[in-house]
Design a protein around this motif. Structure first.
Motif, PDB file in Angstrom:
ATOM      1  N   GLY A 189       8.865  -1.260   5.099  1.00 30.86           N
ATOM      2  CA  GLY A 189       8.364   0.096   4.946  1.00 30.86           C
ATOM      3  C   GLY A 189       9.278   0.936   4.090  1.00 30.86           C
ATOM      4  O   GLY A 189      10.460   0.623   3.904  1.00 30.86           O
ATOM      5  N   LEU A 190       8.722   2.028   3.578  1.00 31.97           N
ATOM      6  CA  LEU A 190       9.484   2.934   2.731  1.00 31.97           C
ATOM      7  C   LEU A 190       8.926   4.343   2.877  1.00 31.97           C
ATOM      8  O   LEU A 190       7.716   4.551   2.741  1.00 31.97           O
ATOM      9  N   THR A 193       1.665  17.556  -5.792  1.00 34.06           N
ATOM     10  CA  THR A 193       1.060  18.515  -6.717  1.00 34.06           C
ATOM     11  C   THR A 193       1.809  18.545  -8.048  1.00 34.06           C
ATOM     12  O   THR A 193       1.304  19.069  -9.037  1.00 34.06           O
ATOM     13  N   ASP A 194       3.006  17.981  -8.062  1.00 33.98           N
ATOM     14  CA  ASP A 194       3.827  17.875  -9.260  1.00 33.98           C
ATOM     15  C   ASP A 194       3.625  16.466  -9.832  1.00 33.98           C
ATOM     16  O   ASP A 194       3.990  15.477  -9.192  1.00 33.98           O
ATOM     17  N   PRO A 195       3.042  16.334 -11.032  1.00 35.01           N
ATOM     18  CA  PRO A 195       2.775  14.995 -11.568  1.00 35.01           C
ATOM     19  C   PRO A 195       4.023  14.137 -11.714  1.00 35.01           C
ATOM     20  O   PRO A 195       3.962  12.919 -11.544  1.00 35.01           O
ATOM     21  N   GLU A 196       5.162  14.749 -11.999  1.00 34.91           N
ATOM     22  CA  GLU A 196       6.393  13.967 -12.132  1.00 34.91           C
ATOM     23  C   GLU A 196       6.808  13.366 -10.793  1.00 34.91           C
ATOM     24  O   GLU A 196       7.276  12.221 -10.732  1.00 34.91           O
ATOM     25  N   GLN A 197       6.621  14.128  -9.711  1.00 35.74           N
ATOM     26  CA  GLN A 197       6.964  13.594  -8.397  1.00 35.74           C
ATOM     27  C   GLN A 197       5.968  12.522  -7.958  1.00 35.74           C
ATOM     28  O   GLN A 197       6.335  11.560  -7.279  1.00 35.74           O
ATOM     29  N   ALA A 198       4.702  12.677  -8.347  1.00 41.62           N
ATOM     30  CA  ALA A 198       3.717  11.637  -8.048  1.00 41.62           C
ATOM     31  C   ALA A 198       4.087  10.340  -8.768  1.00 41.62           C
ATOM     32  O   ALA A 198       4.041   9.244  -8.173  1.00 41.62           O
ATOM     33  N   GLU A 199       4.444  10.446 -10.031  1.00 41.47           N
ATOM     34  CA  GLU A 199       4.862   9.269 -10.791  1.00 41.47           C
ATOM     35  C   GLU A 199       6.112   8.647 -10.179  1.00 41.47           C
ATOM     36  O   GLU A 199       6.224   7.415 -10.090  1.00 41.47           O
ATOM     37  N   ALA A 200       7.043   9.480  -9.730  1.00 39.96           N
ATOM     38  CA  ALA A 200       8.274   8.970  -9.132  1.00 39.96           C
ATOM     39  C   ALA A 200       7.996   8.239  -7.819  1.00 39.96           C
ATOM     40  O   ALA A 200       8.648   7.229  -7.509  1.00 39.96           O
ATOM     41  N   ALA A 201       7.023   8.732  -7.050  1.00 37.07           N
ATOM     42  CA  ALA A 201       6.687   8.081  -5.780  1.00 37.07           C
ATOM     43  C   ALA A 201       6.105   6.689  -6.024  1.00 37.07           C
ATOM     44  O   ALA A 201       6.446   5.719  -5.330  1.00 37.07           O
ATOM     45  N   VAL A 202       5.232   6.585  -7.015  1.00 41.38           N
ATOM     46  CA  VAL A 202       4.668   5.273  -7.360  1.00 41.38           C
ATOM     47  C   VAL A 202       5.767   4.364  -7.902  1.00 41.38           C
ATOM     48  O   VAL A 202       5.854   3.182  -7.535  1.00 41.38           O
ATOM     49  N   VAL A 208       0.842  -1.187   0.000  1.00 41.25           N
ATOM     50  CA  VAL A 208       0.000   0.000   0.000  1.00 41.25           C
ATOM     51  C   VAL A 208       0.881   1.243   0.000  1.00 41.25           C
ATOM     52  O   VAL A 208       1.936   1.272   0.642  1.00 41.25           O
ATOM     53  N   LEU A 209       0.467   2.245  -0.746  1.00 41.67           N
ATOM     54  CA  LEU A 209       1.099   3.567  -0.705  1.00 41.67           C
ATOM     55  C   LEU A 209       0.124   4.517  -0.042  1.00 41.67           C
ATOM     56  O   LEU A 209      -1.002   4.703  -0.522  1.00 41.67           O
ATOM     57  N   VAL A 210       0.535   5.101   1.071  1.00 40.08           N
ATOM     58  CA  VAL A 210      -0.287   6.049   1.826  1.00 40.08           C
ATOM     59  C   VAL A 210       0.315   7.433   1.639  1.00 40.08           C
ATOM     60  O   VAL A 210       1.497   7.646   1.940  1.00 40.08           O
ATOM     61  N   THR A 211      -0.473   8.385   1.135  1.00 39.32           N
ATOM     62  CA  THR A 211       0.040   9.742   0.970  1.00 39.32           C
ATOM     63  C   THR A 211      -0.204  10.524   2.249  1.00 39.32           C
ATOM     64  O   THR A 211      -1.304  10.501   2.800  1.00 39.32           O
ATOM     65  N   THR A 214       4.336   8.707   1.609  1.00 39.22           N
ATOM     66  CA  THR A 214       4.939   9.937   1.103  1.00 39.22           C
ATOM     67  C   THR A 214       4.859  11.025   2.167  1.00 39.22           C
ATOM     68  O   THR A 214       3.988  11.016   3.038  1.00 39.22           O
ATOM     69  N   TYR A 215       5.772  11.966   2.064  1.00 33.94           N
ATOM     70  CA  TYR A 215       5.740  13.148   2.920  1.00 33.94           C
ATOM     71  C   TYR A 215       6.303  14.307   2.118  1.00 33.94           C
ATOM     72  O   TYR A 215       7.067  14.120   1.156  1.00 33.94           O
ATOM     73  N   ARG A 216       5.914  15.500   2.510  1.00 33.03           N
ATOM     74  CA  ARG A 216       6.514  16.697   1.927  1.00 33.03           C
ATOM     75  C   ARG A 216       7.340  17.429   2.969  1.00 33.03           C
ATOM     76  O   ARG A 216       8.502  17.739   2.741  1.00 33.03           O
ATOM     77  N   ASP A 217       6.735  17.704   4.136  1.00 34.41           N
ATOM     78  CA  ASP A 217       7.430  18.430   5.192  1.00 34.41           C
ATOM     79  C   ASP A 217       7.587  17.616   6.478  1.00 34.41           C
ATOM     80  O   ASP A 217       8.365  17.993   7.346  1.00 34.41           O
ATOM     81  N   SER A 218       6.843  16.537   6.617  1.00 35.85           N
ATOM     82  CA  SER A 218       6.780  15.797   7.889  1.00 35.85           C
ATOM     83  C   SER A 218       7.700  14.579   7.866  1.00 35.85           C
ATOM     84  O   SER A 218       7.296  13.460   8.184  1.00 35.85           O
TER      85      SER A 218
END
Length: 255
Positions: free
Chosen positions: A61-62, A69-78, A13-16, A39-43
């Protein structure tokens, strides 16, 4: 049916986001055998501590830094999730920004910020995850699942949060549309909580007002939301396009 651990080797599972409810969900799913990416941005510290708990529970875990908000970063996270665990079986879109914006003080930047965080980010994450899911082999006929965290008030709005509610309402429509687009391979559901574990800066007066407006006269807990998510992920493959309110009855209109 009681909660069951997933098959040997586990699902992923990927939890944002997830500083509170999401962190509890990660620990719960790890206990049920799921591998968890977050995923995290500031936390960073909170998410890395949660991932450490996941690993202490015997799972994998990872933690991934990403501005969704950046589609390239969303794709990279997946892509990072798939690279680490071999597949992605579920996305739980939990990251959100909730900020009061009275009508008299509204600026265009308020709208842009709320739409970016509460509509664009879950959209980009969902599209990236869905594409990865569609490219992988199905398990029990399902290639993956999407769960969105919305807000009960998008259907009965209150004052002072116009850009936030507009964005969250768009996200609910997004989830419903994705259920149509992704059937029969990927079930999609939305959960609309009311207040979960009131934030520490909420005054006692505000807490009383919320309780008086809630027919069940209690605040929700992380478990109230997360047990429903576990049901959607582990206990059924016959639910899609639905929206569950977990709100103690706030939608009924008592306040």
């Amino acid at each position: 049916m009681g909660l069951q651990k997933v098959t040997a080797g586990g699902k992923t599972v990927l939890v944002t986001g997830g500083r509170r409810v999401g962190s509890d969900l990660a620990r719960t799913l790890a206990g049920l055998g799921w591998r968890v990416a977050m995923t995290y941005r500031d936390s960073r510290e909170v998410i890395e501590a949660t991932v450490a708990d996941v690993e202490a529970a015997g799972s994998e875990g990872l933690a991934i830094r990403a501005d969704l908000t950046d589609p390239e970063q969303a794709e990279a996270a997946v892509a990072a999730t798939v690279a680490r665990f071999g597949r992605i079986d579920a996305l739980v879109n939990m990251a959100s920004i909730y900020r009061r914006t009275p009508l008299a003080d509204l600026t265009p930047a308020d709208f842009d910020a709320m739409v970016a965080a509460n509509l664009a980010a879950p959209y980009h994450a969902a599209i990236a995850a869905a594409r990865a899911m569609l490219a992988q082999e199905p398990v029990d006929g399902i290639r993956g699942k999407l769960v969105f965290l919305g807000d009960w008030a998008t259907e009965r709005p209150y004052k002072g949060y116009l850009p936030y509610l507009a964005a969250k309402g768009g996200m609910t429509t997004l989830a419903t549309a994705l259920a149509v687009e992704l059937a029969p391979s990927i079930p999609v559901a939305t959960i609309q909580p009311a207040m979960i574990d009131p934030p520490p800066d909420l005054t006692e007066e505000d807490k009383r007002a919320v309780l008086e407006a809630t027919p069940l006269r209690r605040f929700g807990s992380s478990g109230d939301v997360n047990r429903l998510i576990v049901y959607l992920l582990d206990e059924t493959n016959f639910v899609t396009g639905v929206c569950y309110r977990v709100d103690g009855g706030r939608f009924l209109g008592n306040g």
